[in-house]
Design a protein around this motif. Structure first.
Motif, PDB file in Angstrom:
ATOM      1  N   GLN A 208      40.992  38.857  30.084  1.00 47.73           N
ATOM      2  CA  GLN A 208      41.369  38.747  31.408  1.00 47.73           C
ATOM      3  C   GLN A 208      40.771  37.448  32.248  1.00 47.73           C
ATOM      4  N   LEU A 209      39.313  37.284  31.773  1.00 47.14           N
ATOM      5  CA  LEU A 209      38.745  35.920  32.522  1.00 47.14           C
ATOM      6  C   LEU A 209      39.623  34.833  32.089  1.00 47.14           C
ATOM      7  N   THR A 210      40.127  34.405  31.079  1.00 48.18           N
ATOM      8  CA  THR A 210      40.954  33.246  30.716  1.00 48.18           C
ATOM      9  C   THR A 210      42.106  33.313  31.614  1.00 48.18           C
TER      10      THR A 210
ATOM     11  N   GLY B  59      42.294  34.535  34.472  1.00 46.00           N
ATOM     12  CA  GLY B  59      42.004  34.709  36.158  1.00 46.00           C
ATOM     13  C   GLY B  59      42.161  36.072  36.361  1.00 46.00           C
TER      14      GLY B  59
END
Lengths: 126, 224
Positions: free
Chosen positions: B37-39, B41
């Motif tokens: 999710q972080l990569t 966005g």
């Protein structure tokens, strides 16, 4: 007893699903309403951060560029299609993709044209 | 209490191992999902959100269905096929459902035989195949759950890649569904093959899944 429990679970799922679909439709409606009223700043505030950044090129600001694209939405074709934190809203003149952020649903792609066997090509994408 | 634990130690051990592995999978899965999710966005999710998501459901269901299929096939195929020298097989010549006398059913039932083994008709027929039926039903339910959860997870991925979602029927014909399914099946079939063949020549002292250490390689259907 078990039937009542199943009915309650079904009602809760239906209610959550309706609320979620409403939020997605509202986000897409808000984006096109802002564009129709010439409020580029408001439209940009409804874009995902990456989509907004993608429009800011060569010194142009997002509110200027988003209005220059002259995007048109139109009436919705069926309900939103929501899977997890991703959603798609099909409109008469456009297909919009949205993503759920901490503060709600935001448009991550708009001005999209389908390409057989390939992802949509979108004027706004992020 | 101690007697109960000792009498059911094998089941209790695997019940605890299953629960520990499932909880571990849920935490590792949450961390992996949030890293992705972080990569991309996106928004990190809580453990509770993850364990009720289609991503977790499809990962669990695809493994369950393949495990139940493995045992279903092992149970059913060993009725008709044998492997000389394997403790997992009946001796050659005993293929098939065997006689009522050998199976201790109907008039050949013993005092301690289950009631439905003593009964006749549908009840006896049903009970005679109950292990296969239950394993088969759990396999079918797990595979169906995989297809439903997989449709949602697959569509989440398709939408993130700006592609149209597909329906359930479209998903069960997709490469994603069959890739997930067959990659599990191949490993299960290999594990069964290994167990059948290796147990012909190798031994594990004290294990009922092995022949006695001194048993001959040709001895079939002999367990400790």
């Amino acid at each position: 007893m078990s039937r009542l429990l199943l009915l309650l679970v079904a009602l809760v799922i239906t209610a959550c699903s309706s609320q979620r679909d409403g939020e997605v439709a509202q986000a897409a409606d808000g984006f096109y309403a802002a564009l129709a009223s010439g409020d580029g700043a408001r439209a940009c505030a409804l874009l995902s951060p990456r989509a907004e950044e993608g429009l800011e090129k060569g010194g142009d600001t997002c509110p200027e560029v988003v209005l220059d694209l002259d995007l048109r939405g139109g009436a919705p074709l069926g309900g939103p299609r929501v899977y997890g934190d991703e959603a798609q809203v099909r409109l008469a003149a456009d297909t919009v993709f949205l993503h759920r952020f901490a503060d709600g649903w935001r448009v991550r792609a708009a001005g999209c044209e389908p390409r057989p066997g390939l992802p949509y090509r979108c004027e706004i994408e992020g | 209490m101690r007697g109960f634990v000792r009498d059911n130690a094998l089941s209790l051990f695997f019940l605890l191992a299953f629960a520990a592995a499932l909880v571990g999978q849920s935490f590792a899965g949450t961390a992996d999902y949030n890293a992705r999710q972080l990569t991309e966005g996106g928004l990190p999710v809580t453990w509770a959100d993850y364990v009720t998501s289609s991503d977790f459901a499809v990962d669990v269901a695809e493994n369950w269905q393949s495990e139940y299929l493995q045992f279903l096939m092992f149970i059913m195929v060993t009725v008709w096929l044998v492997q000389r020298g394997s403790p997992e097989s009946k001796p050659p010549g005993e293929e098939g459902g065997q006689s009522d006398r050998e199976q201790r059913i109907g008039p050949f039932a013993r005092p301690d035989s289950p009631a439905w083994a003593k009964a006749g008709g549908v009840r006896r027929s049903l009970y005679s195949n109950s292990l296969g039926w239950v394993m088969g039903l759990v396999f079918a339910a797990s595979w169906f759950a995989q297809s439903v959860a997989g449709t949602a997870a697959y569509n989440n991925q398709r939408l993130s890649q700006l592609q149209d979602p597909v329906g359930w029927s479209g998903y069960v014909l997709s490469a994603d569904f069959w890739n997930r399914t067959l990659q599990n099946w191949q490993s299960e079939f290999l594990a069964v093959l290994s167990m059948i063949v290796l147990a012909v020549y190798l031994r594990q002292r004290g294990s009922p899944e092995s022949k006695p250490v001194g048993a001959g390689h040709a001895a079939t259907g002999v367990e400790s």
